[in-house]
Design a protein around this motif. Structure first.
Motif, short mmCIF file in Angstrom:
data_model
loop_
_atom_site.label_atom_id
_atom_site.label_comp_id
_atom_site.label_asym_id
_atom_site.label_seq_id
_atom_site.Cartn_x
_atom_site.Cartn_y
_atom_site.Cartn_z
N PRO A 146 0.87 -1.22 0.02
CA PRO A 146 0.02 -0.08 -0.07
C PRO A 146 0.98 1.24 -0.14
O PRO A 146 0.73 2.32 -0.80
CB PRO A 146 -0.56 -0.03 1.32
N ARG A 147 1.79 1.14 0.72
CA ARG A 147 2.76 2.48 0.92
C ARG A 147 3.48 2.56 -0.54
O ARG A 147 3.74 3.59 -0.91
CB ARG A 147 3.81 2.40 2.08
N LEU A 148 4.21 1.64 -0.94
CA LEU A 148 4.72 1.55 -2.50
C LEU A 148 3.56 2.30 -3.47
O LEU A 148 4.14 2.95 -4.24
CB LEU A 148 5.16 0.23 -2.78
N ILE A 149 2.58 1.99 -3.50
CA ILE A 149 1.69 2.11 -4.50
C ILE A 149 1.28 3.67 -4.18
O ILE A 149 1.42 4.37 -5.04
CB ILE A 149 0.24 1.55 -4.42
N ALA A 150 1.16 4.17 -2.99
CA ALA A 150 1.02 5.60 -2.55
C ALA A 150 2.22 6.33 -3.10
O ALA A 150 2.02 7.47 -3.66
CB ALA A 150 0.52 5.77 -1.18
N THR A 151 3.33 5.90 -2.76
CA THR A 151 4.61 6.63 -3.05
C THR A 151 4.67 6.66 -4.78
O THR A 151 4.89 7.68 -4.97
CB THR A 151 5.68 5.82 -2.63
#
Length: 171
Positions: A146-151
C-alpha cells in the motif's frame, strides 16, 4: 528538525551515506529544468540542454552543501575539511540525478531525434528515474505494497505535473 547528526562534527570519523532523497529531488529538479527550457520557443539544442542539466545539478548540489553546513556547522565554527567533504558526498545524488536525463538528451540527438524529441526523452527519463528512486527508497525503508503504491502515485503525479506544465507552456 532531528537531522543534526547527518554531517559528522570535528573529531568523528563516521561516514554518512549519500542522501537518497537527494536523488528524488535531483530528478524533479532535472525534469523542471527540461520543462523550463522551451516554453513558447524552440527547445534548446541537446548540447545546451545537457549543459543546463549538469550545471543546474552542480549549482543546486553546492547550495545544498552550503545550506547543510551553514545550519549545522557555521553557527559554531568554520567546519573542518572532512566535514565539508562529508556534506558534499551526502548531497552528491542531486548531481547524479542530472546524468540520466542529460545522457538521454545526447543519445536522442545522436539517434536522430529533433531537439524537441531529445528534450521530451530527457523529460521522460527524469520522471522515470524519479519514480524509480522514490520506489527504491520506500522499498528499502520496508514499505509494504500500500505504501509503495501511494509513493508511486504521488511521485507519478509530481512528474506528470511537470510534463503537463511543459506541454501547456510549449504551445
Amino acid at each position: 528538525m532531528g537531522d543534526e547528526a547527518t554531517v559528522p562534527t570535528a573529531g568523528t570519523d563516521r561516514r554518512e551515506p549519500p542522501d537518497e532523497a537527494g536523488a528524488v529531488y535531483g530528478c524533479l529538479l532535472a525534469a523542471s529544468v527540461v520543462a523550463g527550457t522551451g516554453p513558447g520557443r524552440e527547445p534548446p539544442h541537446p548540447v545546451q540542454l545537457i549543459a543546463l542539466l549538469l550545471a543546474t545539478g552542480v549549482v543546486f548540489w553546492m547550495a545544498h552543501v552550503y545550506a547543510r553546513l551553514a545550519v549545522q556547522q557555521w553557527p559554531r565554527a568554520f567546519p573542518p575539511w572532512r566535514t565539508v567533504r562529508a556534506a558534499a558526498r551526502r548531497e552528491w545524488p542531486i548531481v547524479q540525478a542530472a546524468v540520466p536525463p542529460a545522457a538521454a538528451a545526447g543519445l536522442g540527438a545522436l539517434g536522430g531525434l529533433t531537439d524537441a524529441g531529445a528534450a521530451w526523452l530527457a523529460l521522460a527519463v527524469a520522471v522515470g528515474t524519479q519514480l524509480g528512486w522514490a520506489l527504491y527508497v520506500a522499498a528499502r525503508a520496508g514499505a509494504g505494497w500500500p505504501r509503495l503504491i501511494a509513493t508511486g502515485m504521488v511521485n507519478l503525479f509530481l512528474g506528470l505535473a511537470i510534463v503537463g506544465l511543459k506541454a501547456a507552456l510549449s504551445h
